[in-house]
Design a protein around this motif. Structure first.
Motif, PDB file in Angstrom:
ATOM      1  N   ASN A 182      10.362 -26.189  42.774  1.00  0.00           N
ATOM      2  CA  ASN A 182      10.584 -24.775  42.970  1.00  0.00           C
ATOM      3  C   ASN A 182       9.269 -24.105  43.027  1.00  0.00           C
ATOM      4  O   ASN A 182       8.547 -24.132  42.108  1.00  0.00           O
ATOM      5  CB  ASN A 182      11.477 -23.860  42.007  1.00  0.00           C
ATOM      6  CG  ASN A 182      11.797 -22.658  42.188  1.00  0.00           C
ATOM      7  OD1 ASN A 182      11.231 -21.842  43.189  1.00  0.00           O
ATOM      8  ND2 ASN A 182      12.570 -22.021  41.115  1.00  0.00           N
ATOM      9  N   ALA A 186       2.808 -20.386  37.742  1.00  0.00           N
ATOM     10  CA  ALA A 186       4.177 -19.617  38.059  1.00  0.00           C
ATOM     11  C   ALA A 186       4.315 -19.323  39.576  1.00  0.00           C
ATOM     12  O   ALA A 186       5.025 -18.185  39.631  1.00  0.00           O
ATOM     13  CB  ALA A 186       4.544 -18.601  36.880  1.00  0.00           C
ATOM     14  N   GLU A 211       8.376 -21.123  42.954  1.00  0.00           N
ATOM     15  CA  GLU A 211       8.147 -20.048  41.735  1.00  0.00           C
ATOM     16  C   GLU A 211       7.699 -20.768  40.489  1.00  0.00           C
ATOM     17  O   GLU A 211       7.216 -20.045  39.516  1.00  0.00           O
ATOM     18  CB  GLU A 211       9.285 -19.153  41.579  1.00  0.00           C
ATOM     19  CG  GLU A 211       9.806 -18.493  42.968  1.00  0.00           C
ATOM     20  CD  GLU A 211      11.027 -17.472  42.543  1.00  0.00           C
ATOM     21  OE1 GLU A 211      11.488 -17.611  41.492  1.00  0.00           O
ATOM     22  OE2 GLU A 211      11.319 -16.819  43.366  1.00  0.00           O
ATOM     23  N   ASP A 212       7.772 -22.073  40.466  1.00  0.00           N
ATOM     24  CA  ASP A 212       7.438 -22.821  38.964  1.00  0.00           C
ATOM     25  C   ASP A 212       6.061 -23.648  39.255  1.00  0.00           C
ATOM     26  O   ASP A 212       5.597 -24.110  38.231  1.00  0.00           O
ATOM     27  CB  ASP A 212       8.538 -23.838  38.683  1.00  0.00           C
ATOM     28  CG  ASP A 212       9.730 -23.052  38.154  1.00  0.00           C
ATOM     29  OD1 ASP A 212       9.723 -21.974  37.935  1.00  0.00           O
ATOM     30  OD2 ASP A 212      10.876 -23.627  38.202  1.00  0.00           O
TER      31      ASP A 212
END
Length: 346
Positions: free
Chosen positions: A203, A226, A205-206
């Motif tokens: 992901n 993040a 966003e991670d």
């Protein structure tokens, strides 16, 4: 999606912007999917989609399989409808990237700087380009510290920092959103995007990573935590070369010393252990003309032996830093194509 309310006088443009974002995020969408995602009424979505179809902004790619009722029409954005113009600034030239709405590079061209004047070079090119293409955003990749539409760059002649307001100037002249980013930060973003394509289960966003760039006179880094670039309170995050290493000598100085591979590996392990101890990234990408790729294996092994397993990052190699740079800046420029509307959060 968070509830967003546009200023009343630009409600239609705001709704169009939300619809564009919704389609782009999913790749393709039906009218019902767009209405659910944007919270715009189905009637309004239908009307705006008809208008977007008529002007060529979106394309119909056919009907979905029927689940018992009428088949739903599926739409996608037309990648040739509008573009972003991205410029990577180097010491003696500029690389132009024509970027479509998906962040893909449609054209690339090297520009000679006219009489040492970067601003005039960009103006001449943009004036002609905007007459030919529908340009919706401008991206600038710069070798310096970015601050509010300006950037600071250290002069090789006298060592002083000088400020350029070129981002503000272009925004005011063309009335377009302008994204300016430090070249190494853009490179980190580009490498992260390429890594995500190779490992789609990750992901974005991670993402927690660092990109370390090695030149003969400079060690710099881009940090992502993040999914976001870390810039620091005054935008100086990543200036690893300014850290003292031995006897108060800076890292930049130490990296210019003659070293055999053993000395080089030991110094690299020290640098990476700092990054791991402070940021704890999942992986660290290494690149740049002064990097010794043949030593990466020994550096990785040494780092793993030095740090606990949960702290030692995976060490990766970027064989084509320019590609990562271009990809990162293209992505940032494309991300501003639909940002002509201001929103107020409820």
């Amino acid at each position: 999606m968070d509830s967003l309310t546009a200023r009343p006088n630009i409600l239609k443009q705001a709704n169009l912007s939300l619809i564009r974002r919704a389609i782009k995020a999913k790749g393709t969408s039906t009218r019902a999917e767009i209405a659910i995602e944007t919270r715009i009424s189905s009637t309004t979505v239908r009307s705006l989609l008809s208008e977007m179809l008529e002007n060529g902004e979106i394309e119909s790619i056919g009907l979905d399989e029927s689940s018992g009722g009428r088949k739903a029409q599926r739409y996608r954005l037309n990648p040739e409808f509008c573009y972003g113009a991205a410029f990577c600034l180097f010491e003696d030239h500029v690389v132009f990237l024509l970027v479509n709405i998906y962040g893909e590079i449609a054209e690339k061209e090297e520009l000679k700087i006219q009489d040492g004047n970067v601003r005039q070079t960009l103006l001449s090119f943009l004036d002609e380009l905007i007459g030919k293409k529908e340009i919706k955003s401008i991206g600038l990749g710069v070798p310096g510290i970015v601050e509010n539409g300006c950037y600071w760059k250290k002069s090789k002649e006298d060592g002083n920092m000088y400020k350029s307001d070129i981002g503000i100037f272009l925004s005011e002249r063309y009335q377009l959103p302008v994204i300016m980013e430090n070249d190494i930060n853009a490179t980190a973003i580009g490498f992260g995007r390429c890594y995500a394509k190779e490992f789609p289960e990750e992901n974005p966003e991670d993402t927690n990573m660092a990109f370390l760039h090695f030149e003969e006179h400079c060690v710099s880094a881009g940090f992502i935590s993040a999914g976001r670039i870390i810039r620091g309170s005054s935008n100086f995050a990543g200036e690893l070369g300014l850290l003292p290493v031995d006897a108060d000598r800076l890292l930049d100085e130490c990296m210019m010393d003659p070293m055999d591979d053993v000395q080089y590996v030991n110094l690299m392990i020290k640098i990476l252990s700092w990054v791991c101890g402070i940021l704890n990234p999942a992986y660290i990408a290494l690149g740049g003309p002064a990097l010794r790729p043949d030593c990466i294996g020994a550096v990785s092994d040494g780092l793993s032996a030095l740090l606990p397993g949960h702290m030692a990052a995976e060490i990766l190699y970027s064989p084509d830093v320019r590609h990562d740079y271009y990809d990162g800046l293209a992505s940032l420029t494309a991300g501003r194509i639909f940002e002509e509307i201001q929103f107020i959060r409820e």
